[in-house]
Design a protein around this motif. Structure first.
Motif, PDB file in Angstrom:
ATOM      1  N   THR A   9      25.731  37.741  37.594  1.00 42.31           N
ATOM      2  CA  THR A   9      25.164  39.061  37.280  1.00 42.31           C
ATOM      3  C   THR A   9      26.179  40.186  37.507  1.00 42.31           C
ATOM      4  OG1 THR A   9      24.259  39.176  39.514  1.00 42.31           O
ATOM      5  CG2 THR A   9      22.764  38.407  37.794  1.00 42.31           C
ATOM      6  N   ASP A  12      32.694  40.509  36.687  1.00 44.92           N
ATOM      7  CA  ASP A  12      33.625  39.431  36.370  1.00 44.92           C
ATOM      8  C   ASP A  12      32.884  38.165  35.965  1.00 44.92           C
ATOM      9  OD1 ASP A  12      35.396  41.288  37.266  1.00 44.92           O
ATOM     10  OD2 ASP A  12      36.340  40.024  38.793  1.00 44.92           O
ATOM     11  N   ARG A  32      20.935  35.703  42.370  1.00 44.55           N
ATOM     12  CA  ARG A  32      20.104  35.738  43.579  1.00 44.55           C
ATOM     13  C   ARG A  32      18.666  36.031  43.231  1.00 44.55           C
ATOM     14  NH1 ARG A  32      22.602  39.829  47.802  1.00 44.55           N
ATOM     15  NH2 ARG A  32      23.148  41.029  45.951  1.00 44.55           N
ATOM     16  N   LEU A  60      24.717  32.458  48.277  1.00 44.77           N
ATOM     17  CA  LEU A  60      25.987  32.000  48.843  1.00 44.77           C
ATOM     18  C   LEU A  60      25.927  31.813  50.358  1.00 44.77           C
ATOM     19  CD1 LEU A  60      29.031  31.562  48.048  1.00 44.77           C
ATOM     20  CD2 LEU A  60      29.352  34.014  48.341  1.00 44.77           C
ATOM     21  N   SER A  85      30.615  43.291  47.354  1.00 43.44           N
ATOM     22  CA  SER A  85      31.955  43.670  46.897  1.00 43.44           C
ATOM     23  C   SER A  85      32.248  45.160  47.006  1.00 43.44           C
ATOM     24  CB  SER A  85      32.132  43.229  45.437  1.00 43.44           C
ATOM     25  OG  SER A  85      31.425  44.109  44.578  1.00 43.44           O
ATOM     26  N   TYR A 150      35.040  44.761  54.477  1.00 42.67           N
ATOM     27  CA  TYR A 150      35.154  43.959  53.245  1.00 42.67           C
ATOM     28  C   TYR A 150      36.530  43.273  53.179  1.00 42.67           C
ATOM     29  CZ  TYR A 150      36.078  43.074  48.279  1.00 42.67           C
ATOM     30  OH  TYR A 150      36.455  42.499  47.080  1.00 42.67           O
ATOM     31  N   LYS A 154      37.232  39.260  53.258  1.00 49.49           N
ATOM     32  CA  LYS A 154      37.938  38.597  52.148  1.00 49.49           C
ATOM     33  C   LYS A 154      39.184  37.868  52.647  1.00 49.49           C
ATOM     34  CE  LYS A 154      35.962  39.296  48.062  1.00 49.49           C
ATOM     35  NZ  LYS A 154      35.589  38.192  47.150  1.00 49.49           N
ATOM     36  N   HIS A 180      40.036  45.930  38.810  1.00 53.46           N
ATOM     37  CA  HIS A 180      39.905  45.756  37.355  1.00 53.46           C
ATOM     38  C   HIS A 180      38.529  46.253  36.936  1.00 53.46           C
ATOM     39  CE1 HIS A 180      39.282  41.972  39.512  1.00 53.46           C
ATOM     40  NE2 HIS A 180      38.254  41.779  38.714  1.00 53.46           N
TER      41      HIS A 180
END
Ligand code: NDP
Ligand code: GDR
Length: 343
Positions: A9, A12, A32, A60, A85, A150, A154, A180
């Motif tokens: 969803t 990317d 989800r 996840l 994110s 974050y 990561k 991006h």
């Protein structure tokens, strides 16, 4: 060819699903359970009803759910794109961010180790891991210095991917992707917030755009090209770490200028710091002002990546200029806002 994409969803996830379907993959895209799931991105790409796309409910943070996902799909490639994110939110929700963005990746790696260690795994690492940058431009060997919960989460997932490769011989590759963007970008991120607001201001639906730190510099590329790089990483002979970036950096202020230029508005800048604002040179109206409520407790001031390794080893390079990208996003937001909807 069967692939799992966690986070279909998201921006990317949608572009990667489109790419893999074009290549003939069967794609298992995870979403989800929420009170109202939103598939607007895959709908906008026209792939939501593709016969080879299977939407699978998945979280996840749940190991058993991860094991079942790997078992039932019999996938050979897993692209882990799911994450909390948004850097700003990670300061408010550091532990949720750790659970999803950090430990979540290990749920998948564990499931792969237990069920089928031959699966190829892609980890969505990020330029946020460079944070307070230790070199310019940043490359794969630049030391990390994350500046947000974050970025720290990561970095954990990044190193665990390398650890599972070295400990269990799992084909785990990490793409250190710089920012991006695209018309499918979430509106909480600065580029899309800007292009959506510029479209609304042009259409008379909004007076003024408010932003936080407009001095921040980012290396912005086009998301559709970056997902191609993810796929190439999993087709390589060996698992590895790759930077995907454009090697150009601009300030948020520059992006604001480009976005207004895309609707034929030239700006005059006045003031500085908390009082900085941008004025439409034709009408004299303030169309952008700084609001400190959007500042972050710690900031990443400057990101610029050199994708030379990806170019040499994967044959990947960015093609879309920031001007083209910005115009594409403004055009999409003009169209959506004219039609009366904008996600
Ligand atoms: P988005 O925020 O657009 O998408 C994130 C996806 O993760 C959404 O589908 C979201 O689902 C899903 N998700 C969140 N929490 C969970 C969970 N607990 N279980 C399952 N799924 C979950 O991100 P992007 O598409 O922009 O980015 C993709 C990945 O790449 C992310 O991991 C991001 O951190 C990373 N990245 C992104 C960069 C960029 O510039 N875009 C640069 C570098 C790395 P829902 O819709 O339900 O919220
Ligand atoms: P970033 O993207 O934090 O780089 O993370 P974002 O677009 O949120 O911020 C970029 C820069 O703009 C500044 N900024 C604002 N940001 C937002 N969102 N809203 C504002 O109003 C605003 N005003 C100024 C920010 O302070 C920052 O400096 C993105 C995410 O996609 C991550 O998941 C990914 O890992 C990195 O890019 C690479």
């Amino acid at each position: 060819m069967k692939a799992i994409i966690t986070g279909i969803t998201g921006q990317d996830g949608a572009y990667l699903a489109e790419l893999l379907l074009e290549k003939g993959y069967t794609v298992y895209g995870t979403f989800r359970r929420t009170s109202s799931v939103n598939f607007w991105r895959i709908e906008e790409l026209g792939i939501d009803k593709h016969p080879n796309l299977h939407l699978v409910e998945y979280d996840l943070t749940d190991l058993s759910s991860s094991i079942r996902l790997i078992e039932t799909t019999e996938a050979t490639e897993v692209y882990n794109l799911a994450a909390q994110s948004f850097v700003g939110v990670s300061f408010e929700q550091p532990l949720t961010t750790l659970d999803i963005t950090g430990a979540g990746a290990v749920n998948l790696l564990e499931a792969i180790r237990i069920v089928n260690p031959k699966i190829r795994y892609y980890q969505a690492s990020t330029s946020e891991m460079f944070g307070k940058v230790q070199a310019i431009p940043q490359i794969e060997t630049t030391p990390f210095y994350p500046r947000s919960p974050y970025g720290v989460a990561k970095l954990y997932a990044h190193w665990m991917t390398i650890n599972y490769r070295e400990s269990y011989d799992i084909f785990g590759s990490s793409g250190i992707l710089f920012n991006h963007e695209s018309p499918l970008r979430g509106r909480e991120f600065v580029t899309r917030k800007i292009t959506d607001s510029v479209a609304k201001i042009k259409l008379g639906q909004l007076d003024v755009l408010e932003l936080g730190n407009i001095d921040a510099k980012r290396d912005w590329g086009f998301a559709k090209e970056y997902v191609e790089g993810m796929w190439r990483m999993l087709q390589a002979d060996e698992p590895d770490v790759f930077v995907l970036a454009t090697n150009r950096t601009e300030t948020v202020r520059d992006f604001v200028t480009l976005a207004f230029r895309a609707v034929d508005v030239e700006l005059v800048w006045e003031g500085s710091g908390d009082r900085e604002m941008a004025i439409d040179s034709a009408t004299g109206k303030v169309v952008m002002r700084v609001n400190p409520k959007f500042y972050r407790p710690a900031e990443v001031d400057l990101l610029i990546g050199n994708p030379q390794k990806a170019k040499e080893k994967l044959g990947w390079e960015p093609k879309t200029s920031l001007e083209q990208l910005c115009r594409m996003m403004v055009d999409a937001d003009l169209r959506r806002n004219q039609q009366g909807f904008s996600f």
